[in-house]
Design a protein around this motif. Structure first.
Motif, PDB file in Angstrom:
ATOM      1  N   UNK A 128       9.756   1.489   5.722  1.00 56.54           N
ATOM      2  CA  UNK A 128      10.042   0.586   4.602  1.00 56.54           C
ATOM      3  C   UNK A 128       9.243  -0.706   4.686  1.00 56.54           C
ATOM      4  N   UNK A 129       8.904  -1.260   3.537  1.00 54.94           N
ATOM      5  CA  UNK A 129       8.154  -2.512   3.502  1.00 54.94           C
ATOM      6  C   UNK A 129       8.916  -3.629   4.197  1.00 54.94           C
ATOM      7  N   UNK A 130      10.248  -3.618   4.065  1.00 59.01           N
ATOM      8  CA  UNK A 130      11.055  -4.638   4.715  1.00 59.01           C
ATOM      9  C   UNK A 130      10.874  -4.579   6.231  1.00 59.01           C
ATOM     10  N   UNK A 131      10.845  -3.352   6.779  1.00 58.38           N
ATOM     11  CA  UNK A 131      10.681  -3.185   8.227  1.00 58.38           C
ATOM     12  C   UNK A 131       9.305  -3.669   8.668  1.00 58.38           C
ATOM     13  N   UNK A 132       8.265  -3.392   7.872  1.00 56.46           N
ATOM     14  CA  UNK A 132       6.914  -3.840   8.219  1.00 56.46           C
ATOM     15  C   UNK A 132       6.856  -5.367   8.235  1.00 56.46           C
ATOM     16  N   UNK A 133       7.460  -5.986   7.216  1.00 57.26           N
ATOM     17  CA  UNK A 133       7.443  -7.441   7.137  1.00 57.26           C
ATOM     18  C   UNK A 133       8.165  -8.059   8.327  1.00 57.26           C
ATOM     19  N   UNK A 134       9.310  -7.523   8.682  1.00 55.67           N
ATOM     20  CA  UNK A 134      10.094  -8.086   9.775  1.00 55.67           C
ATOM     21  C   UNK A 134       9.420  -7.866  11.131  1.00 55.67           C
ATOM     22  N   UNK A 135       8.864  -6.668  11.336  1.00 54.77           N
ATOM     23  CA  UNK A 135       8.285  -6.354  12.635  1.00 54.77           C
ATOM     24  C   UNK A 135       6.877  -6.912  12.825  1.00 54.77           C
ATOM     25  N   UNK A 136       6.122  -7.038  11.737  1.00 55.11           N
ATOM     26  CA  UNK A 136       4.739  -7.513  11.848  1.00 55.11           C
ATOM     27  C   UNK A 136       4.626  -9.009  11.532  1.00 55.11           C
ATOM     28  N   UNK A 137       5.216  -9.427  10.406  1.00 54.86           N
ATOM     29  CA  UNK A 137       5.107 -10.836  10.007  1.00 54.86           C
ATOM     30  C   UNK A 137       6.220 -11.693  10.579  1.00 54.86           C
ATOM     31  N   UNK A 138       7.278 -11.035  11.076  1.00 54.89           N
ATOM     32  CA  UNK A 138       8.378 -11.783  11.670  1.00 54.89           C
ATOM     33  C   UNK A 138       9.276 -12.460  10.671  1.00 54.89           C
ATOM     34  N   UNK A 139       9.333 -11.953   9.444  1.00 53.61           N
ATOM     35  CA  UNK A 139      10.184 -12.548   8.419  1.00 53.61           C
ATOM     36  C   UNK A 139      10.639 -11.496   7.425  1.00 53.61           C
ATOM     37  N   UNK A 140      11.719 -11.806   6.739  1.00 57.97           N
ATOM     38  CA  UNK A 140      12.223 -10.895   5.720  1.00 57.97           C
ATOM     39  C   UNK A 140      11.269 -10.881   4.529  1.00 57.97           C
ATOM     40  N   UNK A 141      11.219  -9.748   3.844  1.00 58.98           N
ATOM     41  CA  UNK A 141      10.340  -9.616   2.685  1.00 58.98           C
ATOM     42  C   UNK A 141      10.991 -10.266   1.475  1.00 58.98           C
ATOM     43  N   UNK A 142      10.320 -11.262   0.915  1.00 54.33           N
ATOM     44  CA  UNK A 142      10.853 -11.956  -0.256  1.00 54.33           C
ATOM     45  C   UNK A 142      10.494 -11.200  -1.531  1.00 54.33           C
ATOM     46  N   UNK A 143      11.248 -11.459  -2.571  1.00 59.25           N
ATOM     47  CA  UNK A 143      10.972 -10.835  -3.871  1.00 59.25           C
ATOM     48  C   UNK A 143       9.568 -11.217  -4.332  1.00 59.25           C
ATOM     49  N   UNK A 144       8.844 -10.248  -4.856  1.00 57.60           N
ATOM     50  CA  UNK A 144       7.487 -10.442  -5.391  1.00 57.60           C
ATOM     51  C   UNK A 144       6.450 -10.795  -4.318  1.00 57.60           C
ATOM     52  N   UNK A 145       6.802 -10.623  -3.045  1.00 53.69           N
ATOM     53  CA  UNK A 145       5.869 -10.879  -1.954  1.00 53.69           C
ATOM     54  C   UNK A 145       4.962  -9.662  -1.785  1.00 53.69           C
ATOM     55  N   UNK A 146       3.658  -9.855  -1.957  1.00 56.16           N
ATOM     56  CA  UNK A 146       2.718  -8.740  -1.901  1.00 56.16           C
ATOM     57  C   UNK A 146       1.921  -8.713  -0.596  1.00 56.16           C
ATOM     58  N   UNK A 147       2.359  -9.468   0.388  1.00 53.45           N
ATOM     59  CA  UNK A 147       1.604  -9.542   1.639  1.00 53.45           C
ATOM     60  C   UNK A 147       1.378  -8.172   2.263  1.00 53.45           C
ATOM     61  N   UNK A 148       2.451  -7.392   2.403  1.00 58.00           N
ATOM     62  CA  UNK A 148       2.335  -6.082   3.042  1.00 58.00           C
ATOM     63  C   UNK A 148       1.438  -5.166   2.222  1.00 58.00           C
ATOM     64  N   UNK A 149       1.590  -5.197   0.898  1.00 59.21           N
ATOM     65  CA  UNK A 149       0.743  -4.370   0.028  1.00 59.21           C
ATOM     66  C   UNK A 149      -0.734  -4.674   0.248  1.00 59.21           C
ATOM     67  N   UNK A 150      -1.061  -5.964   0.384  1.00 58.57           N
ATOM     68  CA  UNK A 150      -2.463  -6.346   0.544  1.00 58.57           C
ATOM     69  C   UNK A 150      -2.990  -5.945   1.916  1.00 58.57           C
ATOM     70  N   UNK A 151      -2.172  -6.083   2.950  1.00 57.82           N
ATOM     71  CA  UNK A 151      -2.629  -5.670   4.279  1.00 57.82           C
ATOM     72  C   UNK A 151      -2.876  -4.163   4.312  1.00 57.82           C
ATOM     73  N   UNK A 152      -2.005  -3.388   3.677  1.00 58.03           N
ATOM     74  CA  UNK A 152      -2.195  -1.935   3.629  1.00 58.03           C
ATOM     75  C   UNK A 152      -3.429  -1.596   2.800  1.00 58.03           C
ATOM     76  N   UNK A 153      -3.634  -2.314   1.701  1.00 57.31           N
ATOM     77  CA  UNK A 153      -4.821  -2.089   0.871  1.00 57.31           C
ATOM     78  C   UNK A 153      -6.093  -2.352   1.675  1.00 57.31           C
ATOM     79  N   UNK A 154      -6.104  -3.428   2.456  1.00 58.85           N
ATOM     80  CA  UNK A 154      -7.261  -3.726   3.299  1.00 58.85           C
ATOM     81  C   UNK A 154      -7.492  -2.624   4.328  1.00 58.85           C
TER      82      UNK A 154
END
Length: 235
Positions: free
Chosen positions: A181-207
């Motif tokens: 889940x995107x929430x798990x990626x955000x918490x385990x990699x970025x160290x924070x909960x995934x906020x609404x409309x946050x595209x950080x994980x999408x962009x890292x996966x796209x890269x």
């Protein structure tokens, strides 16, 4: 624990003085550069920095250009400071290789939390914490991820990744073929909960997709829209 060194690149003198005092009190050493040109010189001077905090709006050389030039030679983690509500700045920063972003104006505690999360992740990846798994290699199809050496190869070609991209790929590959889940990626990699409309994980996966696709025409990462990602097994 070794003292961590930060490079703060921002032309707002009042803000940099405040942040320098605040972060120094938390045990960091903080060097300040007031324009993009000086920031690049400092970043490439050979001095080690654990994290660069980089503002978008800078005199002489803007933050995007600083990041672009830096990424051609360095993988130092970068936290970008963007304009509040400006999605274009955030997306472009992530596309150019920023590890995370924080919108101005921000709460100092939020900045501290982001800095701690990135530094902690780098420490773990560098092997500063004992973990036998760090000696292992993950290999799926034509991709080999060396945890100890922090390298990735695809069809025998080295793939240049940022620290955050490496962490995302490692999590997806080690979880394959399960959905992460995107929430798990955000918490385990970025160290924070995934906020609404946050595209950080999408962009890292796209890269990640773009970089892996340079050396392979096989789909590696499958998107489950709105839910998460699956690293595909050998096809």
């Amino acid at each position: 624990m070794l003292e961590k060194s930060l490079l703060l690149i921002d032309d707002d003198q009042a803000l940099t003085e405040l942040l320098q005092e605040y972060l120094t009190a938390q045990g960091y050493t903080v060097q300040v550069a007031s324009d993009g040109e000086a920031g690049l010189l400092a970043a490439k001077s050979g001095q080690h920095f654990d994290l660069i905090i980089l503002d978008v709006m800078l005199p002489k050389v803007d933050g995007f250009e600083v990041l672009k030039r830096l990424r051609s030679t360095h993988v130092t983690p970068v936290l970008m400071l963007t304009a509040k509500g400006d999605d274009f700045d955030r997306i472009l920063g992530l596309e150019l290789g920023a590890d995370d972003y924080l919108a101005k104006p921000f709460n100092h505690r939020e900045l501290s939390a982001r800095v701690k999360a990135i530094v902690r992740r780098v420490d773990i990846q560098a092997g500063l914490q004992s973990d036998k798994q760090k000696q292992n290699m993950i290999e799926i199809g034509d991709v080999q991820l060396n945890i100890a050496a922090q390298t990735v190869a695809c069809n025998s070609h080295e793939v240049e990744l940022t620290g955050t991209e490496f962490a995302v790929l490692r999590l997806l590959m080690s979880s394959s073929p399960d959905l992460v889940p995107k929430q798990a990626i955000s918490e385990q990699v970025l160290g924070r909960k995934l906020a609404a409309f946050d595209r950080s994980i999408d962009m890292h996966v796209s890269n990640l997709r773009k970089k892996l696709n340079m050396f392979s025409d096989q789909e590696k990462i499958k998107t489950h829209r709105g839910v998460g990602y699956v690293y595909l097994g050998e096809l």
